[in-house]
Design an enzyme around this catalytic site. Sequence first.
Site, short mmCIF file in Angstrom:
data_model
loop_
_atom_site.label_atom_id
_atom_site.label_comp_id
_atom_site.label_asym_id
_atom_site.label_seq_id
_atom_site.Cartn_x
_atom_site.Cartn_y
_atom_site.Cartn_z
CE LYS A 53 -26.69 94.88 23.82
NZ LYS A 53 -26.22 93.60 24.31
CD GLN A 97 -25.78 90.04 23.41
OE1 GLN A 97 -25.33 91.19 23.36
NE2 GLN A 97 -26.87 89.74 24.09
CG ASP A 120 -21.65 93.63 29.04
OD1 ASP A 120 -22.70 94.29 29.00
OD2 ASP A 120 -21.50 92.53 28.51
N1 GUN Z 1 -27.00 88.91 27.20
C1 GUN Z 1 -28.10 89.27 27.89
N2 GUN Z 1 -27.86 90.37 28.64
C2 GUN Z 1 -26.58 90.71 28.40
C3 GUN Z 1 -25.75 91.75 28.90
O1 GUN Z 1 -26.14 92.60 29.70
N3 GUN Z 1 -24.48 91.76 28.44
C4 GUN Z 1 -24.02 90.83 27.56
N4 GUN Z 1 -22.75 90.93 27.18
N5 GUN Z 1 -24.76 89.85 27.10
C5 GUN Z 1 -26.04 89.79 27.52
#
Ligand code: GUN
Length: 284
Positions: A53, A97, A120
């Site tokens: 990211k 995350q 998110d």
């Molecule tokens: N872990 C796996 N997928 C995601 C997601 O879409 N957002 C977040 N914050 N953590 C994740």
Amino acid sequence: MSAELLDGAKLAGRMNMESADRIGRLLSAGRTVGLGTILIGDNPSSAKYVAMKHADCAELGINSFHEHLAESVSQREVEEVIDRMNTNPEIHGILVQLPLPEGMNQEEVLLRISPDKDVDGLHPLNLGKLVMGQPGPLPCTPAGIVELLLAHRVPVEGQHVVVIGRGLTVGRPLALLLALPRRGCNAAVSVVHRGVENFSEIVRSGDVVVSAAGSPSLVVPAMIKPGAAVVGAGTSFANGKLLSDIADGVENLAGWITPRIGGVGPMTRAMLVRNTVLAAEKVR
Ligand code: GUN
């Protein structure tokens, strides 16, 4: 293989170019888009996802701010970091995350993020908007899957979509999104998991099958209706290898299929970028 590849890397590249234009317009107005990420603990796959990211941000001209907290961090300390990001005007989007370390209250963490910075789409207020069919930031993986199917003209509206898995980040919000009366959705949606009776038969009745179970090779060829679209959104790791929910051989039956690498993952990240740019554009 007879299936058409659902090329997420290619589509994400196009979407990121559009985002880059918008990031450039904001820059011309003297504003730099900013994303704040919080990683707790040392889960290697989570660390890798967050690093990707940040690489996207660097490439597209988004400032990224990262907090890596120890597994032993308290709930209160995490919430203080979120509070600081909430009030930092240079940060337009915040991502914590997941999964969080055991014992941490996920709902409280997600609630703490300012809904305006929730790129998110997992803050309960924004999930509520999704339930109500109101506009708001959509969870990144579900939104990316819908965009990927639309771009490849996979018939979804009026069709039966089987979603395997009911997790917070993919299965549950994806099922809600696909059932909404909107373009590329409008589907009859079944949500299944391995505890469901007749699991295989239900999956086999899907015109579109999305697996977000995180269970290696769960979806085998015998479960696929010939010509169905198959999306692998669940991953797991064993001995450092990335494993798919979709078993070998499914590509010979499916009409469309995501590649193991370059399918859903890049779409998730492109949607995160898009949500972050949208959040920045909304700030006056
Ligand atoms: N872990 C796996 N997928 C995601 C997601 O879409 N957002 C977040 N914050 N953590 C994740």
